[in-house]
Motif scaffolding. Structure first.
Motif, PDB file in Angstrom:
ATOM      1  N   VAL A   1      16.485  90.585  24.372  1.00 10.24           N
ATOM      2  CA  VAL A   1      15.217  90.442  24.503  1.00 10.24           C
ATOM      3  C   VAL A   1      14.560  91.653  25.262  1.00 10.24           C
ATOM      4  N   LEU A   2      13.610  92.463  24.830  1.00  9.83           N
ATOM      5  CA  LEU A   2      12.936  93.216  25.528  1.00  9.83           C
ATOM      6  C   LEU A   2      11.407  93.179  25.232  1.00  9.83           C
ATOM      7  N   PRO A   3      10.550  92.652  25.896  1.00 11.52           N
ATOM      8  CA  PRO A   3       9.257  92.289  25.476  1.00 11.52           C
ATOM      9  C   PRO A   3       8.325  93.488  26.285  1.00 11.52           C
ATOM     10  N   SER A   4       8.589  94.429  26.232  1.00 14.76           N
ATOM     11  CA  SER A   4       7.899  95.426  27.035  1.00 14.76           C
ATOM     12  C   SER A   4       6.484  95.826  26.501  1.00 14.76           C
ATOM     13  N   PHE A   5       5.583  96.393  27.302  1.00 18.26           N
ATOM     14  CA  PHE A   5       4.063  96.730  27.053  1.00 18.26           C
ATOM     15  C   PHE A   5       4.168  98.009  26.317  1.00 18.26           C
ATOM     16  N   ASN A   6       5.205  98.675  26.777  1.00 15.39           N
ATOM     17  CA  ASN A   6       5.162 100.157  26.148  1.00 15.39           C
ATOM     18  C   ASN A   6       6.760 100.648  26.265  1.00 15.39           C
ATOM     19  N   GLU A   7       7.287 101.169  25.111  1.00 12.36           N
ATOM     20  CA  GLU A   7       8.646 102.010  25.330  1.00 12.36           C
ATOM     21  C   GLU A   7       8.510 102.963  24.221  1.00 12.36           C
ATOM     22  N   ASN A   8       8.828 104.379  24.596  1.00 16.21           N
ATOM     23  CA  ASN A   8       8.836 105.468  23.647  1.00 16.21           C
ATOM     24  C   ASN A   8       9.904 105.273  22.705  1.00 16.21           C
ATOM     25  N   PHE A   9      11.100 104.619  23.209  1.00 14.51           N
ATOM     26  CA  PHE A   9      12.186 104.468  22.634  1.00 14.51           C
ATOM     27  C   PHE A   9      13.120 103.227  22.821  1.00 14.51           C
ATOM     28  N   ALA A  10      13.299 103.193  24.023  1.00 10.84           N
ATOM     29  CA  ALA A  10      13.973 102.000  24.515  1.00 10.84           C
ATOM     30  C   ALA A  10      15.667 102.062  24.115  1.00 10.84           C
ATOM     31  N   ASN A  11      16.385 102.827  25.139  1.00 11.49           N
ATOM     32  CA  ASN A  11      17.706 103.271  25.246  1.00 11.49           C
ATOM     33  C   ASN A  11      18.465 101.827  24.941  1.00 11.49           C
TER      34      ASN A  11
ATOM     35  N   ILE B   1      15.294  90.691  20.082  1.00 11.17           N
ATOM     36  CA  ILE B   1      14.032  90.347  20.075  1.00 11.17           C
ATOM     37  C   ILE B   1      13.138  91.413  20.829  1.00 11.17           C
ATOM     38  N   VAL B   2      12.116  92.185  20.151  1.00  9.15           N
ATOM     39  CA  VAL B   2      11.648  93.224  20.873  1.00  9.15           C
ATOM     40  C   VAL B   2      10.169  93.132  20.430  1.00  9.15           C
ATOM     41  N   SER B   3       9.390  93.521  21.424  1.00  5.95           N
ATOM     42  CA  SER B   3       7.832  93.678  21.466  1.00  5.95           C
ATOM     43  C   SER B   3       7.552  94.714  20.435  1.00  5.95           C
ATOM     44  N   THR B   4       6.171  94.518  20.000  1.00  3.83           N
ATOM     45  CA  THR B   4       5.516  95.609  18.926  1.00  3.83           C
ATOM     46  C   THR B   4       5.325  96.791  19.881  1.00  3.83           C
ATOM     47  N   GLY B   5       5.585  96.986  21.128  1.00  3.29           N
ATOM     48  CA  GLY B   5       5.234  98.135  22.257  1.00  3.29           C
ATOM     49  C   GLY B   5       6.650  98.844  22.142  1.00  3.29           C
TER      50      GLY B   5
ATOM     51  N   VAL C   1      14.250  97.074  13.572  1.00  3.46           N
ATOM     52  CA  VAL C   1      14.449  95.760  13.702  1.00  3.46           C
ATOM     53  C   VAL C   1      13.917  94.962  12.304  1.00  3.46           C
ATOM     54  N   ALA C   2      12.939  95.273  12.033  1.00  2.00           N
ATOM     55  CA  ALA C   2      12.226  95.078  10.697  1.00  2.00           C
ATOM     56  C   ALA C   2      13.160  95.641   9.459  1.00  2.00           C
ATOM     57  N   ASP C   3      13.147  96.799   9.562  1.00  2.00           N
ATOM     58  CA  ASP C   3      13.906  97.606   8.576  1.00  2.00           C
ATOM     59  C   ASP C   3      15.002  97.292   8.231  1.00  2.00           C
ATOM     60  N   TYR C   4      15.983  96.745   9.099  1.00  2.00           N
ATOM     61  CA  TYR C   4      17.371  96.716   9.019  1.00  2.00           C
ATOM     62  C   TYR C   4      17.739  95.106   9.284  1.00  2.00           C
ATOM     63  N   SER C   5      16.705  94.224   9.574  1.00  2.00           N
ATOM     64  CA  SER C   5      16.909  92.691   9.580  1.00  2.00           C
ATOM     65  C   SER C   5      17.996  92.706  10.997  1.00  2.00           C
ATOM     66  N   LEU C   6      17.617  93.224  11.946  1.00  2.00           N
ATOM     67  CA  LEU C   6      18.374  93.080  13.334  1.00  2.00           C
ATOM     68  C   LEU C   6      17.868  91.924  14.254  1.00  2.00           C
ATOM     69  N   GLY C   7      16.689  91.272  13.917  1.00  2.00           N
ATOM     70  CA  GLY C   7      16.267  90.142  14.751  1.00  2.00           C
ATOM     71  C   GLY C   7      14.682  90.063  14.357  1.00  2.00           C
ATOM     72  N   TRP C   8      13.966  89.782  15.388  1.00  2.00           N
ATOM     73  CA  TRP C   8      12.561  89.368  15.250  1.00  2.00           C
ATOM     74  C   TRP C   8      11.685  90.332  16.236  1.00  2.00           C
ATOM     75  N   ILE C   9      10.372  90.497  15.991  1.00  2.00           N
ATOM     76  CA  ILE C   9       9.390  91.375  16.631  1.00  2.00           C
ATOM     77  C   ILE C   9       8.401  90.275  17.090  1.00  2.00           C
ATOM     78  N   CYS C  10       7.970  90.494  18.215  1.00  2.00           N
ATOM     79  CA  CYS C  10       6.941  89.581  19.176  1.00  2.00           C
ATOM     80  C   CYS C  10       5.595  90.486  19.571  1.00  2.00           C
ATOM     81  N   GLU C  11       4.761  89.902  20.042  1.00  2.00           N
ATOM     82  CA  GLU C  11       3.898  90.555  20.942  1.00  2.00           C
ATOM     83  C   GLU C  11       4.135  90.181  22.401  1.00  2.00           C
ATOM     84  N   ALA C  12       3.635  91.252  23.272  1.00  2.00           N
ATOM     85  CA  ALA C  12       4.026  91.084  24.684  1.00  2.00           C
ATOM     86  C   ALA C  12       3.356  90.031  25.331  1.00  2.00           C
ATOM     87  N   ASN C  13       3.502  88.741  25.007  1.00  2.00           N
ATOM     88  CA  ASN C  13       2.569  87.673  25.628  1.00  2.00           C
ATOM     89  C   ASN C  13       3.497  86.403  25.514  1.00  2.00           C
ATOM     90  N   PRO C  14       3.489  85.574  26.464  1.00  2.00           N
ATOM     91  CA  PRO C  14       4.291  84.482  26.396  1.00  2.00           C
ATOM     92  C   PRO C  14       4.388  83.430  25.556  1.00  2.00           C
TER      93      PRO C  14
END
Length: 373
Positions: free
Chosen positions: A278-288, A301-305, A312-325
């Motif tokens: 899980v990486l729910p960052s507010f912002n990441e230009n890439f995210a190594n 699970i990654v945030s939209t940021g 994640v969406a294009d290759y069905s690798l997991g789920w996308i969330c917003e950066a809030n609890p």
């Protein structure tokens, strides 16, 4: 061709975060592919005499004395060397933004008419412009930053970063070269399940930007979670203490385990300790680290940021969330309900790394960019 890379920090100064690893990995891969590469950077050892030339993992690195700031903002030694030697290089690649060291280097290269490309490493994002010194940043970019970038090559590591850069540089998005970070990944052979309940992992620099506080709140809202493994350290011990107090206040101390700094050699073992990354960052230009999790075969699970969230969406690798609890908790519950899909997601992540994130594939993209400048 002989390429020069200019960066305010380089190995062994890993405390400065992701750009140190991304830039060094790129330089090393270019050398392995037959290119000549030099690096100009700043040394941070107060007892050392500069300039200091060293070969670091096959790359010729020159460390110059810094005159102000950490990370360094001013290095007269570096600027003087650049003025004297810039015509020895076919292309100069500058890394980061919001640094006088980089701004002055661009002026030198413009005057000398030497081709150059700028990788801002996430520093032109909306998050950057709305956190810390916002008035100064906006006015600098409007009156001087745009001029510095007018004739520069521009490099972004994701579609999201390219959109931000186009807006901030007043350039067409089509002018921006989009290539991922060089990561030198070794992918697992196949997805390997982890026994036990619902365990999740987080690995990054401990910083508010990474959404750790939101993740902790989400864990408190999600009874299905049995363990959160947190890897990484920050440069602010008070922030780490704040996280520990938050964990106690939320009553989840029995579910959270800190493992500290995780080296490259330790990462395979780290990723084996949990089921979903899980990486729910507010912002990441890439995210190594997300790509590293894919290489380990982890559903994510990654945030939209997060800049590479579209994979994640294009290759069905997991789920996308917003950066809030609330959003993180909702997605965590969905991930648990869909646990039968974890093997397919993990194997799809490994396949993506083997096709899109190999060294040869990425080096070819950077070489093509340099030739077009």
């Amino acid at each position: 061709m002989h390429y020069l890379h200019i960066t305010p920090y380089y190995l062994p100064d890993v405390a400065f975060g992701g750009p140190v690893f991304s830039v060094s990995a790129l330089c090393e891969a270019l050398v392995k592919s037959g290119h000549e590469v030099s690096v100009y950077t700043v040394g941070y050892q107060s007892e050392q005499q500069y300039p200091l030339q060293q070969v670091v993992n096959g790359v010729q690195v020159t460390y110059f004395k810094g005159d102000a700031g950490k990370p360094c903002q001013i290095s007269r030694q570096l600027w003087q060397a650049l003025q004297q030697n810039c015509h020895s290089f076919q292309v100069v690649h500058l890394h980061t933004w919001w640094n006088v060291l980089i701004f002055r280097s661009i002026q030198i290269l413009q005057k000398a008419a030497v081709p150059f490309v700028v990788s801002p490493r996430g520093m032109m994002s909306d998050y950057s412009f709305t956190h810390r010194k916002t008035f100064v940043k906006r006015n600098f970019q409007k009156w001087l930053g745009v001029k510095l970038l007018r004739h520069a090559g521009l490099h972004a590591t994701s579609l999201a970063e390219a959109a931000d850069m186009a807006a901030r540089s007043q350039r067409n998005e089509a002018d921006i070269h989009i290539m991922p970070n060089m990561l030198s990944l070794t992918a697992a052979s196949k997805y390997t399940p982890v026994e036990g309940g619902f365990s999740i992992g987080f690995l990054s620099r401990l910083h508010h930007k990474k959404g750790i506080e939101e993740l902790l709140k989400a864990v408190a809202l999600t009874p299905a979670i049995t363990e959160l493994v947190i890897g990484g350290r920050g440069d602010d011990t008070q922030y780490e203490q704040k996280l520990q107090q938050q964990i106690a206040d939320l009553g989840i101390a029995h579910k959270v385990r800190f493992v500290g700094w995780v080296s490259d050699a330790e990462k395979p073992a780290f990723f084996k300790q949990f089921q979903v990354f899980v990486l729910p960052s507010f912002n990441e230009n890439f995210a190594n680290v997300v790509a590293e999790a894919w290489a380990a075969g982890k559903p994510t699970i990654v945030s939209t940021g997060v800049g590479i969230s579209h994979y994640v969406a294009d290759y069905s690798l997991g789920w996308i969330c917003e950066a809030n609890p609330q959003s993180i908790s909702t997605v965590l519950n969905t991930a648990w309900e869909q646990r039968q899909q974890w093997p397919d997601m993990g194997n799809a992540a490994i396949a993506l790394v083997n096709t899109h994130f190999t060294d040869d594939h990425i080096v070819a993209q950077y070489s093509s960019m340099y030739q077009q400048l």
